[in-house]
Design a protein around this motif. Sequence first.
Motif, PDB file in Angstrom:
ATOM      1  N   ARG A  12       0.811  -1.214   0.000  1.00 58.52           N
ATOM      2  CA  ARG A  12       0.000   0.000   0.000  1.00 58.52           C
ATOM      3  C   ARG A  12       0.844   1.264   0.000  1.00 58.52           C
ATOM      4  O   ARG A  12       0.322   2.359   0.099  1.00 58.52           O
ATOM      5  CB  ARG A  12      -0.924  -0.010   1.207  1.00 58.52           C
ATOM      6  N   GLY A  13       2.183   1.122  -0.085  1.00 59.14           N
ATOM      7  CA  GLY A  13       3.041   2.294  -0.186  1.00 59.14           C
ATOM      8  C   GLY A  13       3.935   2.555   1.010  1.00 59.14           C
ATOM      9  O   GLY A  13       4.667   3.537   1.033  1.00 59.14           O
ATOM     10  N   GLY A  14       3.904   1.691   2.017  1.00 52.00           N
ATOM     11  CA  GLY A  14       4.786   1.846   3.165  1.00 52.00           C
ATOM     12  C   GLY A  14       6.227   1.525   2.778  1.00 52.00           C
ATOM     13  O   GLY A  14       6.482   0.706   1.906  1.00 52.00           O
ATOM     14  N   LEU A  15       7.164   2.188   3.420  1.00 53.54           N
ATOM     15  CA  LEU A  15       8.586   1.987   3.153  1.00 53.54           C
ATOM     16  C   LEU A  15       9.198   1.166   4.284  1.00 53.54           C
ATOM     17  O   LEU A  15       9.163   1.585   5.448  1.00 53.54           O
ATOM     18  CB  LEU A  15       9.299   3.340   3.046  1.00 53.54           C
ATOM     19  N   ALA A  16       9.745   0.008   3.940  1.00 52.98           N
ATOM     20  CA  ALA A  16      10.358  -0.863   4.952  1.00 52.98           C
ATOM     21  C   ALA A  16      11.725  -0.308   5.323  1.00 52.98           C
ATOM     22  O   ALA A  16      12.706  -0.519   4.625  1.00 52.98           O
ATOM     23  CB  ALA A  16      10.475  -2.289   4.428  1.00 52.98           C
ATOM     24  N   THR A  38       4.305   7.111   6.412  1.00 50.67           N
ATOM     25  CA  THR A  38       4.024   8.540   6.244  1.00 50.67           C
ATOM     26  C   THR A  38       3.304   8.822   4.931  1.00 50.67           C
ATOM     27  O   THR A  38       2.347   9.592   4.900  1.00 50.67           O
ATOM     28  CB  THR A  38       5.328   9.358   6.307  1.00 50.67           C
ATOM     29  N   GLU A  39       3.745   8.208   3.851  1.00 50.56           N
ATOM     30  CA  GLU A  39       3.205   8.523   2.518  1.00 50.56           C
ATOM     31  C   GLU A  39       2.034   7.645   2.110  1.00 50.56           C
ATOM     32  O   GLU A  39       1.504   7.805   1.024  1.00 50.56           O
ATOM     33  CB  GLU A  39       4.326   8.405   1.477  1.00 50.56           C
ATOM     34  N   GLN A  53       5.026   0.955  13.158  1.00 51.18           N
ATOM     35  CA  GLN A  53       4.630   1.869  12.088  1.00 51.18           C
ATOM     36  C   GLN A  53       5.086   3.274  12.478  1.00 51.18           C
ATOM     37  O   GLN A  53       4.808   3.732  13.575  1.00 51.18           O
ATOM     38  CB  GLN A  53       3.115   1.873  11.924  1.00 51.18           C
ATOM     39  N   VAL A  54       5.774   3.948  11.568  1.00 52.24           N
ATOM     40  CA  VAL A  54       6.291   5.286  11.830  1.00 52.24           C
ATOM     41  C   VAL A  54       5.619   6.280  10.895  1.00 52.24           C
ATOM     42  O   VAL A  54       5.527   6.035   9.688  1.00 52.24           O
ATOM     43  CB  VAL A  54       7.825   5.345  11.625  1.00 52.24           C
ATOM     44  N   ILE A  55       5.141   7.385  11.475  1.00 49.99           N
ATOM     45  CA  ILE A  55       4.611   8.484  10.683  1.00 49.99           C
ATOM     46  C   ILE A  55       5.470   9.704  11.025  1.00 49.99           C
ATOM     47  O   ILE A  55       5.515  10.123  12.180  1.00 49.99           O
ATOM     48  CB  ILE A  55       3.131   8.777  11.002  1.00 49.99           C
ATOM     49  N   ARG A  56       6.143  10.255  10.042  1.00 52.71           N
ATOM     50  CA  ARG A  56       7.000  11.425  10.261  1.00 52.71           C
ATOM     51  C   ARG A  56       6.164  12.696  10.133  1.00 52.71           C
ATOM     52  O   ARG A  56       5.372  12.828   9.213  1.00 52.71           O
ATOM     53  CB  ARG A  56       8.153  11.450   9.252  1.00 52.71           C
ATOM     54  N   GLU A  57       6.345  13.606  11.085  1.00 57.66           N
ATOM     55  CA  GLU A  57       5.625  14.874  11.067  1.00 57.66           C
ATOM     56  C   GLU A  57       6.544  15.940  11.664  1.00 57.66           C
ATOM     57  O   GLU A  57       7.113  15.758  12.732  1.00 57.66           O
ATOM     58  CB  GLU A  57       4.331  14.769  11.881  1.00 57.66           C
ATOM     59  N   ILE A  58       6.672  17.072  10.979  1.00 58.93           N
ATOM     60  CA  ILE A  58       7.539  18.159  11.435  1.00 58.93           C
ATOM     61  C   ILE A  58       6.862  18.999  12.507  1.00 58.93           C
ATOM     62  O   ILE A  58       7.477  19.384  13.492  1.00 58.93           O
ATOM     63  CB  ILE A  58       7.978  19.040  10.239  1.00 58.93           C
TER      64      ILE A  58
END
Length: 158
Positions: A12-16, A38-39, A53-58
């Motif tokens: 689904r677009g997750g980056l390992a 994140t994407e 699961q990691v979601i990057r947010e500034i």
Amino acid sequence: KLLEAQEKMIRRGGLATLRMKSTDEGKAYLTPGIIDVTEMDATDEEFFGPLLQVIREIDFDRAIDMANSTRYGLSAGLLSDRRDLFDQFYARVKAGVIHWNRPTTGASSMLPFGGIGDSGNHRPAGYWSAEYCSYPVAVLESDKLKIPDTIPPGLGSA
């Protein structure tokens, strides 16, 4: 199921960032896995195993809002040298176990455990766990069926 969940996120677009792998043929032991979601259009799923699961947010405020958007809320952690950010995080994040610069596993068994959402049971853990994890039952046993020599108190005729 964890390996399947990892593959589904990658499709689904997750980056390992770190791919989880089985360490044996029966797939009972797994290495840790980290998936940057994140994407991708992330789903709100909770996994009990070494799959992060990691979601990057500034933006800090937005990050807390995103953390609070889950229906689970078991654990939350902040990695930062700034005490003021942790104070804000602690005051606003909705989780049952909150960590600062520590792993989100290994909470003391003397503390309440569980999230405020679908992760938790809204009860204390540790010392008190036996009270809600057991069903109190009294058992009287005799290995033979026989009429007692005397009638127990309270069971005689009035």
